[in-house]
Motif scaffolding. Structure first.
Motif, PDB file in Angstrom:
ATOM      1  N   THR A 135      53.860  76.103  67.261  1.00 60.44           N
ATOM      2  CA  THR A 135      53.678  75.153  68.356  1.00 60.44           C
ATOM      3  C   THR A 135      53.982  73.717  67.941  1.00 60.44           C
ATOM      4  O   THR A 135      54.192  72.872  68.796  1.00 60.44           O
ATOM      5  N   ALA A 136      54.027  73.447  66.643  1.00 65.86           N
ATOM      6  CA  ALA A 136      54.261  72.081  66.170  1.00 65.86           C
ATOM      7  C   ALA A 136      55.621  71.553  66.608  1.00 65.86           C
ATOM      8  O   ALA A 136      55.774  70.361  66.871  1.00 65.86           O
ATOM      9  N   LEU A 141      46.722  76.300  77.793  1.00 71.39           N
ATOM     10  CA  LEU A 141      47.425  75.427  78.717  1.00 71.39           C
ATOM     11  C   LEU A 141      48.769  75.051  78.106  1.00 71.39           C
ATOM     12  O   LEU A 141      48.821  74.564  76.981  1.00 71.39           O
ATOM     13  N   HIS A 142      49.834  75.292  78.848  1.00 72.31           N
ATOM     14  CA  HIS A 142      51.186  74.902  78.435  1.00 72.31           C
ATOM     15  C   HIS A 142      51.586  73.758  79.352  1.00 72.31           C
ATOM     16  O   HIS A 142      51.753  73.961  80.556  1.00 72.31           O
ATOM     17  N   THR A 143      51.730  72.571  78.788  1.00 76.23           N
ATOM     18  CA  THR A 143      51.977  71.368  79.582  1.00 76.23           C
ATOM     19  C   THR A 143      53.345  70.791  79.255  1.00 76.23           C
ATOM     20  O   THR A 143      53.681  70.601  78.095  1.00 76.23           O
ATOM     21  N   GLU A 172      33.971  76.399  78.531  1.00 78.66           N
ATOM     22  CA  GLU A 172      33.318  75.184  79.020  1.00 78.66           C
ATOM     23  C   GLU A 172      34.338  74.066  79.226  1.00 78.66           C
ATOM     24  O   GLU A 172      33.977  72.913  79.434  1.00 78.66           O
ATOM     25  N   LEU A 173      35.616  74.406  79.101  1.00 85.52           N
ATOM     26  CA  LEU A 173      36.750  73.492  79.282  1.00 85.52           C
ATOM     27  C   LEU A 173      36.831  72.423  78.190  1.00 85.52           C
ATOM     28  O   LEU A 173      37.395  71.349  78.396  1.00 85.52           O
ATOM     29  N   ARG A 174      36.297  72.739  77.012  1.00 82.42           N
ATOM     30  CA  ARG A 174      36.389  71.834  75.858  1.00 82.42           C
ATOM     31  C   ARG A 174      37.626  72.203  75.036  1.00 82.42           C
ATOM     32  O   ARG A 174      37.932  73.373  74.834  1.00 82.42           O
ATOM     33  N   ILE A 175      38.297  71.178  74.534  1.00 85.65           N
ATOM     34  CA  ILE A 175      39.532  71.363  73.769  1.00 85.65           C
ATOM     35  C   ILE A 175      39.210  71.959  72.403  1.00 85.65           C
ATOM     36  O   ILE A 175      38.376  71.427  71.667  1.00 85.65           O
ATOM     37  N   GLU A 176      39.886  73.059  72.080  1.00 85.57           N
ATOM     38  CA  GLU A 176      39.737  73.707  70.776  1.00 85.57           C
ATOM     39  C   GLU A 176      40.942  73.436  69.872  1.00 85.57           C
ATOM     40  O   GLU A 176      40.809  73.312  68.670  1.00 85.57           O
ATOM     41  N   PHE A 177      42.117  73.358  70.502  1.00 80.59           N
ATOM     42  CA  PHE A 177      43.354  73.157  69.746  1.00 80.59           C
ATOM     43  C   PHE A 177      44.332  72.416  70.630  1.00 80.59           C
ATOM     44  O   PHE A 177      44.377  72.632  71.851  1.00 80.59           O
ATOM     45  N   MET A 178      45.142  71.568  70.006  1.00 79.09           N
ATOM     46  CA  MET A 178      46.211  70.882  70.729  1.00 79.09           C
ATOM     47  C   MET A 178      47.318  70.594  69.722  1.00 79.09           C
ATOM     48  O   MET A 178      47.053  70.059  68.644  1.00 79.09           O
ATOM     49  N   ASN A 179      48.532  70.999  70.044  1.00 81.63           N
ATOM     50  CA  ASN A 179      49.634  70.798  69.091  1.00 81.63           C
ATOM     51  C   ASN A 179      50.149  69.360  69.056  1.00 81.63           C
ATOM     52  O   ASN A 179      50.694  68.929  68.056  1.00 81.63           O
ATOM     53  N   HIS A 180      50.010  68.617  70.149  1.00 80.54           N
ATOM     54  CA  HIS A 180      50.442  67.220  70.208  1.00 80.54           C
ATOM     55  C   HIS A 180      49.304  66.394  70.791  1.00 80.54           C
ATOM     56  O   HIS A 180      48.684  66.801  71.766  1.00 80.54           O
ATOM     57  N   ALA A 181      49.095  65.237  70.254  1.00 81.21           N
ATOM     58  CA  ALA A 181      48.062  64.344  70.779  1.00 81.21           C
ATOM     59  C   ALA A 181      48.552  63.654  72.045  1.00 81.21           C
ATOM     60  O   ALA A 181      49.737  63.646  72.359  1.00 81.21           O
ATOM     61  N   SER A 182      47.612  63.081  72.738  1.00 81.92           N
ATOM     62  CA  SER A 182      47.928  62.259  73.901  1.00 81.92           C
ATOM     63  C   SER A 182      48.241  60.849  73.414  1.00 81.92           C
ATOM     64  O   SER A 182      47.843  60.478  72.305  1.00 81.92           O
ATOM     65  N   PRO A 183      48.914  60.052  74.230  1.00 86.33           N
ATOM     66  CA  PRO A 183      49.161  58.661  73.816  1.00 86.33           C
ATOM     67  C   PRO A 183      47.840  57.960  73.486  1.00 86.33           C
ATOM     68  O   PRO A 183      46.858  58.120  74.194  1.00 86.33           O
ATOM     69  N   ASP A 184      47.826  57.222  72.403  1.00 83.65           N
ATOM     70  CA  ASP A 184      46.679  56.429  71.962  1.00 83.65           C
ATOM     71  C   ASP A 184      45.486  57.247  71.456  1.00 83.65           C
ATOM     72  O   ASP A 184      44.419  56.687  71.216  1.00 83.65           O
ATOM     73  N   ASP A 235      56.695  71.066  74.444  1.00 83.12           N
ATOM     74  CA  ASP A 235      55.571  71.168  75.366  1.00 83.12           C
ATOM     75  C   ASP A 235      54.264  71.004  74.603  1.00 83.12           C
ATOM     76  O   ASP A 235      54.173  71.314  73.421  1.00 83.12           O
ATOM     77  N   ARG A 236      53.255  70.530  75.296  1.00 80.85           N
ATOM     78  CA  ARG A 236      51.921  70.458  74.703  1.00 80.85           C
ATOM     79  C   ARG A 236      51.260  71.817  74.930  1.00 80.85           C
ATOM     80  O   ARG A 236      51.228  72.314  76.055  1.00 80.85           O
ATOM     81  N   VAL A 237      50.753  72.386  73.876  1.00 77.86           N
ATOM     82  CA  VAL A 237      50.006  73.640  73.954  1.00 77.86           C
ATOM     83  C   VAL A 237      48.567  73.307  73.592  1.00 77.86           C
ATOM     84  O   VAL A 237      48.295  72.736  72.532  1.00 77.86           O
ATOM     85  N   THR A 238      47.662  73.645  74.486  1.00 84.23           N
ATOM     86  CA  THR A 238      46.247  73.337  74.303  1.00 84.23           C
ATOM     87  C   THR A 238      45.448  74.607  74.548  1.00 84.23           C
ATOM     88  O   THR A 238      45.738  75.338  75.500  1.00 84.23           O
ATOM     89  N   THR A 239      44.456  74.853  73.709  1.00 81.92           N
ATOM     90  CA  THR A 239      43.507  75.927  74.013  1.00 81.92           C
ATOM     91  C   THR A 239      42.171  75.268  74.308  1.00 81.92           C
ATOM     92  O   THR A 239      41.776  74.290  73.659  1.00 81.92           O
ATOM     93  N   ILE A 240      41.509  75.777  75.329  1.00 83.15           N
ATOM     94  CA  ILE A 240      40.185  75.278  75.704  1.00 83.15           C
ATOM     95  C   ILE A 240      39.239  76.457  75.822  1.00 83.15           C
ATOM     96  O   ILE A 240      39.661  77.586  76.100  1.00 83.15           O
ATOM     97  N   ASP A 241      37.964  76.193  75.596  1.00 78.04           N
ATOM     98  CA  ASP A 241      36.975  77.261  75.699  1.00 78.04           C
ATOM     99  C   ASP A 241      36.527  77.409  77.152  1.00 78.04           C
ATOM    100  O   ASP A 241      37.030  76.712  78.041  1.00 78.04           O
TER     101      ASP A 241
END
Length: 178
Positions: A2-3, A97-99, A15-27, A7-13
């Protein structure tokens, strides 16, 4: 894997909490985002709608796609996200989530709408007939019909068929050369 994804790939639990994200958001760094609610990083106008969508995917297991829009210094940034349930041992435990950034597509769609509106304004206000034909010389568009005819009756008809029967072959010949 995913690196290198654009696309941004995010896994959430669940409770909708972020567990993994391949790219950060701006700032923000990835480390700052891990453990945070995905909803905290959405525009206020989108939070409730996206929460409903994500909860529905968690409940039903059916994937869903949604769009979000963020304000940026140089305009708006549009994203399309596909939410898919993550299942472990038969239980839905969260979402992937594939963004994708769809800003260019949205800008192209807006430009096309503007172009179509200009075209419509020009053709609808033209004193002359404007007729578009397909390769079979069938009418695809006409800005207005001649007296006694309706535009909807003309669409799909070969233009030469509107000529007097004895002139149709000649009109067709002329149109085919044009």
């Amino acid at each position: 894997m995913t690196a290198n994804s654009p696309d941004r790939v995010t896994t959430i639990d669940s409770e909708l909490r972020i567990e993994f994200m391949n790219h950060a958001s701006p700032d923000l760094s990835v480390q700052e985002l891990i453990g945070a609610s995905i909803l905290d990083h959405l525009p206020d106008d989108d939070r409730s709608r996206v929460e409903d969508i994500l909860e529905k995917v968690l409940e039903s297991g059916e994937p869903a796609t949604y769009e979000t829009c963020f304000d940026a210094e140089d305009g708006k940034i549009y994203y399309e996200t596909r939410a898919v349930a993550r299942v472990e041992r038969g239980e839905r435990v969260g979402l992937t989530l594939h963004t994708r950034n769809i800003t260019e597509r949205k800008q192209a769609e807006a430009a096309l709408r503007e172009s179509e509106a200009r075209w419509r304004t020009v053709t609808e206000n033209s004193p002359d007939h404007v007729i578009l034909l397909d390769t079979d010389l069938r009418i695809q568009f006409v800005n207005y019909a001649a007296p006694g005819l309706a535009v909807r009756e003309l669409i799909g008809k070969p233009l030469y068929s509107l000529a007097a029967e004895e002139q149709q072959a000649r009109v067709r010949q002329i149109l085919e050369r044009a």
